[in-house]
Design a protein around this motif. Structure first.
Motif, mmCIF file in Angstrom:
data_model
loop_
_atom_site.group_PDB
_atom_site.id
_atom_site.type_symbol
_atom_site.label_atom_id
_atom_site.label_comp_id
_atom_site.label_asym_id
_atom_site.label_seq_id
_atom_site.Cartn_x
_atom_site.Cartn_y
_atom_site.Cartn_z
ATOM 1 N N THR A 153 0.919 -1.336 -0.036
ATOM 2 C CA THR A 153 0.002 0.074 -0.016
ATOM 3 C C THR A 153 0.902 1.254 -0.044
ATOM 4 O O THR A 153 2.167 1.016 -0.153
ATOM 5 C CB THR A 153 -0.898 0.007 1.245
ATOM 6 N N TYR A 154 0.426 2.365 0.100
ATOM 7 C CA TYR A 154 0.755 3.712 0.322
ATOM 8 C C TYR A 154 0.554 4.449 1.529
ATOM 9 O O TYR A 154 -0.726 4.219 1.728
ATOM 10 C CB TYR A 154 0.497 4.655 -1.058
ATOM 11 N N LEU A 155 1.421 5.461 1.800
ATOM 12 C CA LEU A 155 1.177 6.261 2.910
ATOM 13 C C LEU A 155 1.419 7.560 2.292
ATOM 14 O O LEU A 155 2.443 8.097 1.928
ATOM 15 C CB LEU A 155 2.122 6.065 4.102
ATOM 16 N N VAL A 156 0.202 8.502 2.283
ATOM 17 C CA VAL A 156 0.235 9.746 1.778
ATOM 18 C C VAL A 156 0.328 10.893 2.831
ATOM 19 O O VAL A 156 -0.621 10.752 3.804
ATOM 20 C CB VAL A 156 -0.997 10.142 0.982
ATOM 21 N N VAL A 157 1.192 11.909 3.040
ATOM 22 C CA VAL A 157 1.476 12.665 4.059
ATOM 23 C C VAL A 157 1.391 13.943 3.291
ATOM 24 O O VAL A 157 1.976 14.105 2.318
ATOM 25 C CB VAL A 157 2.915 12.469 4.734
ATOM 26 N N TYR A 158 0.493 14.669 3.561
ATOM 27 C CA TYR A 158 0.012 15.839 3.157
ATOM 28 C C TYR A 158 -0.082 17.229 4.170
ATOM 29 O O TYR A 158 -0.536 17.014 5.094
ATOM 30 C CB TYR A 158 -1.334 15.920 1.963
ATOM 31 N N PRO A 159 0.108 18.216 3.561
ATOM 32 C CA PRO A 159 0.040 19.501 4.411
ATOM 33 C C PRO A 159 -1.460 19.839 4.965
ATOM 34 O O PRO A 159 -2.205 19.943 3.742
ATOM 35 C CB PRO A 159 0.787 20.599 3.979
ATOM 36 N N SER A 160 -1.977 20.081 6.033
ATOM 37 C CA SER A 160 -3.278 20.627 6.114
ATOM 38 C C SER A 160 -3.273 21.528 7.685
ATOM 39 O O SER A 160 -2.572 21.237 8.405
ATOM 40 C CB SER A 160 -4.108 19.284 6.321
ATOM 41 N N GLU A 161 -4.134 22.316 7.535
ATOM 42 C CA GLU A 161 -4.334 23.228 8.647
ATOM 43 C C GLU A 161 -5.219 22.440 9.814
ATOM 44 O O GLU A 161 -5.200 22.701 10.935
ATOM 45 C CB GLU A 161 -5.324 24.440 8.575
ATOM 46 N N PHE A 162 -5.634 20.941 9.529
ATOM 47 C CA PHE A 162 -6.128 20.135 10.475
ATOM 48 C C PHE A 162 -5.505 19.303 10.830
ATOM 49 O O PHE A 162 -5.707 18.092 11.584
ATOM 50 C CB PHE A 162 -7.612 19.496 9.711
ATOM 51 N N ALA A 163 -4.175 19.300 10.722
ATOM 52 C CA ALA A 163 -3.055 18.185 11.072
ATOM 53 C C ALA A 163 -3.093 17.722 12.557
ATOM 54 O O ALA A 163 -3.315 18.759 13.253
ATOM 55 C CB ALA A 163 -1.785 18.726 10.737
ATOM 56 N N GLY A 164 -3.220 16.573 13.137
ATOM 57 C CA GLY A 164 -3.119 16.088 14.368
ATOM 58 C C GLY A 164 -4.525 16.456 15.097
ATOM 59 O O GLY A 164 -4.525 16.066 16.390
ATOM 60 N N THR A 165 -5.601 16.581 14.658
ATOM 61 C CA THR A 165 -6.910 16.657 15.062
ATOM 62 C C THR A 165 -7.518 15.411 15.331
ATOM 63 O O THR A 165 -8.381 15.293 16.106
ATOM 64 C CB THR A 165 -7.799 17.635 14.628
ATOM 65 N N ASN A 166 -7.075 14.369 14.662
ATOM 66 C CA ASN A 166 -7.721 12.996 14.841
ATOM 67 C C ASN A 166 -7.123 12.323 15.943
ATOM 68 O O ASN A 166 -6.068 12.184 16.265
ATOM 69 C CB ASN A 166 -7.196 12.311 13.618
ATOM 70 N N GLU A 167 -7.996 11.579 17.020
ATOM 71 C CA GLU A 167 -7.791 11.311 17.973
ATOM 72 C C GLU A 167 -7.820 9.683 18.171
ATOM 73 O O GLU A 167 -7.842 9.060 19.190
ATOM 74 C CB GLU A 167 -8.528 11.769 19.252
ATOM 75 N N ALA A 168 -7.752 9.245 16.908
ATOM 76 C CA ALA A 168 -7.891 7.682 16.753
ATOM 77 C C ALA A 168 -6.631 7.221 15.743
ATOM 78 O O ALA A 168 -5.926 8.147 15.397
ATOM 79 C CB ALA A 168 -9.186 7.360 15.925
ATOM 80 N N ASN A 169 -6.394 5.982 15.655
ATOM 81 C CA ASN A 169 -5.247 5.599 14.786
ATOM 82 C C ASN A 169 -5.390 5.944 13.506
ATOM 83 O O ASN A 169 -6.416 5.971 12.899
ATOM 84 C CB ASN A 169 -5.311 3.946 14.750
ATOM 85 N N ALA A 170 -4.148 6.609 13.042
ATOM 86 C CA ALA A 170 -4.082 7.064 11.694
ATOM 87 C C ALA A 170 -3.701 6.022 10.761
ATOM 88 O O ALA A 170 -4.158 6.149 9.449
ATOM 89 C CB ALA A 170 -3.307 8.363 11.443
ATOM 90 N N VAL A 171 -2.509 5.373 11.194
ATOM 91 C CA VAL A 171 -2.136 4.466 10.164
ATOM 92 C C VAL A 171 -1.837 3.261 11.123
ATOM 93 O O VAL A 171 -1.351 3.308 12.249
ATOM 94 C CB VAL A 171 -0.736 4.984 9.746
#
Length: 127
Positions: free
Chosen positions: A49-67
């Protein structure tokens, strides 16, 4: 009708500083950058698979597993390597689960959580 069950998928993680993220994902996690482009996004190949990392003003707001990565029997060596590179592991209290050196152990099923510099929760397991 096309079913999604035979289509490839990718994980996607928002970050606030793409250069800091590149250092973390490339140097600390040891992922190989596969592509970069579309508005500063970084694309890493991880297994099938792939992991895409992208810039966003909402970075780090997820409180669950991201990957999540399935590490199999290599999990202890991977955790030791990450720890040597300064990664701090999360500790969660769960009934019937022991914790030692960053690794939660549920009767042989091992689980590890840590955060990237933006607070995105990354997860390893021994599946």
């Amino acid at each position: 009708m096309n079913a999604l069950n035979d289509k490839s998928s990718s994980a996607i993680v928002a970050v606030s500083d793409i250069d800091r993220a590149r250092r973390f994902y490339s140097d600390i996690l040891g992922l190989e950058l596969n592509d970069e482009g579309m508005e500063g996004a970084l694309v890493y190949k991880t297994g099938a698979t792939y992991l895409v990392v992208y810039p966003s003003e909402f970075a780090g707001t997820n409180e669950a597993n991201a990957v999540v990565w399935d590490c199999g029997p290599d999990i202890d060596a991977i955790v030791a390597d990450l720890g040597a590179k300064g990664v701090t592991f999360e500790r969660y209290e769960m009934e019937g689960v022991s914790y030692k050196d960053g690794v939660h152990d549920a009767n042989g099923f091992k689980m590890v959580w840590f955060k990237d510099p933006d607070g995105n929760i990354l997860h390893l397991n021994s599946a």
